[in-house]
Design a protein around this motif. Structure first.
Motif, PDB file in Angstrom:
ATOM      1  N   PRO A  27       5.425  -4.955 -15.288  1.00  0.00           N
ATOM      2  CA  PRO A  27       4.927  -4.315 -14.073  1.00  0.00           C
ATOM      3  C   PRO A  27       5.965  -4.561 -13.070  1.00  0.00           C
ATOM      4  N   ILE A  28       6.731  -5.908 -13.155  1.00  0.00           N
ATOM      5  CA  ILE A  28       7.817  -6.143 -12.094  1.00  0.00           C
ATOM      6  C   ILE A  28       8.976  -5.310 -12.517  1.00  0.00           C
ATOM      7  N   TYR A 143       1.140   1.175  -6.892  1.00  0.00           N
ATOM      8  CA  TYR A 143       1.381  -0.312  -6.572  1.00  0.00           C
ATOM      9  C   TYR A 143       2.896  -0.500  -5.977  1.00  0.00           C
ATOM     10  N   PHE A 145       5.955  -3.741  -5.180  1.00  0.00           N
ATOM     11  CA  PHE A 145       6.287  -5.448  -5.606  1.00  0.00           C
ATOM     12  C   PHE A 145       7.047  -5.965  -4.394  1.00  0.00           C
ATOM     13  N   TYR A 158       4.121 -11.058  -4.749  1.00  0.00           N
ATOM     14  CA  TYR A 158       2.647 -10.145  -4.601  1.00  0.00           C
ATOM     15  C   TYR A 158       2.734  -8.801  -4.844  1.00  0.00           C
ATOM     16  N   PHE A 159       1.786  -8.072  -5.262  1.00  0.00           N
ATOM     17  CA  PHE A 159       1.820  -6.472  -5.288  1.00  0.00           C
ATOM     18  C   PHE A 159       0.866  -5.959  -4.297  1.00  0.00           C
ATOM     19  N   CYS A 161      -1.290  -2.768  -3.227  1.00  0.00           N
ATOM     20  CA  CYS A 161      -2.073  -1.571  -4.154  1.00  0.00           C
ATOM     21  C   CYS A 161      -2.652  -0.713  -2.913  1.00  0.00           C
ATOM     22  N   VAL A 182      -1.741  -2.814 -15.105  1.00  0.00           N
ATOM     23  CA  VAL A 182      -2.787  -3.121 -13.944  1.00  0.00           C
ATOM     24  C   VAL A 182      -3.233  -4.755 -14.275  1.00  0.00           C
ATOM     25  N   TYR A 184      -2.042  -6.885 -16.040  1.00  0.00           N
ATOM     26  CA  TYR A 184      -0.923  -7.956 -16.061  1.00  0.00           C
ATOM     27  C   TYR A 184      -1.106  -8.344 -14.419  1.00  0.00           C
ATOM     28  N   THR A 185      -1.119  -7.460 -13.457  1.00  0.00           N
ATOM     29  CA  THR A 185      -0.952  -7.720 -11.867  1.00  0.00           C
ATOM     30  C   THR A 185      -1.840  -8.948 -11.749  1.00  0.00           C
ATOM     31  N   ASN A 186      -3.115  -9.032 -12.372  1.00  0.00           N
ATOM     32  CA  ASN A 186      -4.146 -10.022 -12.054  1.00  0.00           C
ATOM     33  C   ASN A 186      -3.617 -11.297 -12.110  1.00  0.00           C
ATOM     34  N   ILE A 190      -2.592 -10.010  -5.051  1.00  0.00           N
ATOM     35  CA  ILE A 190      -2.573  -8.554  -4.720  1.00  0.00           C
ATOM     36  C   ILE A 190      -3.129  -8.335  -3.392  1.00  0.00           C
TER      37      ILE A 190
END
Length: 206
Positions: A27-28, A143, A145, A158-159, A161, A182, A184-186, A190
């Motif tokens: 995700p990053i 999203y 970053f 942090y992300f 959204c 998504v 993984y972002t948990n 957020i």
């Protein structure tokens, strides 16, 4: 001598751990990338290869670019030899030498043969190149970053959204790559920005 060998065997796991590759979560890597493209290698030289782009997934550039060849090592070997005609999906960042480099070395260099990923260590949710590219498009539209991606502990990152939980839920059902990214972002913080607030702000300050 036996004592020396015994001590060496005890130290090897510690030494290997010290040289373990610092993984950058996808995700990053995806949100950090300046350019994400699908295409083929047209020429390989000592320090870089020429890449012909057939599809831009994120960002824009010339249709032919030069990509620096990252150095392999024990904890990050190349999946396959770089050859003319090899299809790749690349996650790239611009360099100061006016070319591109893959993000986190092998993380940003995905090999494709017969329309399938050949790296067995890739998340199974990436499935096919088409599903992967569609998931990336969905993710970068949803999203952003913020923070220092070079911090291996990812502190103070942090992300952001821009969709509701319900919208995210529906999108996750439609694409396995988006679902993986998504989820993984948990593991990170957020910050949600709901579209309704964006519209109100536009009306007040527009």
């Amino acid at each position: 001598m036996k004592l020396f060998i015994g001590l060496l065997l005890l130290l090897i796991p510690t030494l290997n751990y010290g040289y373990k590759k610092n993984e950058l979560p996808y995700p990053i890597a995806i949100l950090k990338a300046d350019l994400i493209v699908d295409g083929t290698i047209t020429k390989v030289s000592k320090n870089e290869y020429e890449f012909a782009i057939t599809q831009f997934v994120k960002g824009k550039s010339d249709s032919k670019i030069k990509v620096s060849i990252w150095k392999e090592w024990l904890c990050d070997p190349r999946i396959k030899e770089l050859k003319t005609g090899q299809r790749l999906i690349l996650l790239l960042e611009k360099t100061t030498h006016n070319n591109f480099a893959t993000i986190n070395n092998s993380t940003g260099e995905l090999y494709i043969d017969n329309n399938s990923f050949i790296n067995i260590f890739l998340p199974k949710d990436f499935s096919t190149p088409e599903i992967f590219k569609k998931g990336i498009l969905m993710f970068i539209e949803t999203y952003k970053f913020y923070g220092d991606s070079n911090d291996k502990f990812f502190q103070n990152v942090y992300f952001e959204c821009n969709k509701s939980i319900f919208e995210i839920y529906l999108m996750k059902q439609n694409n396995s790559t988006f679902n993986f990214l998504v989820n993984y972002t948990n593991y990170f913080k957020i910050k949600e920005i709901h579209p309704v607030f964006q519209i109100k702000n536009l009306q007040i300050f527009g």
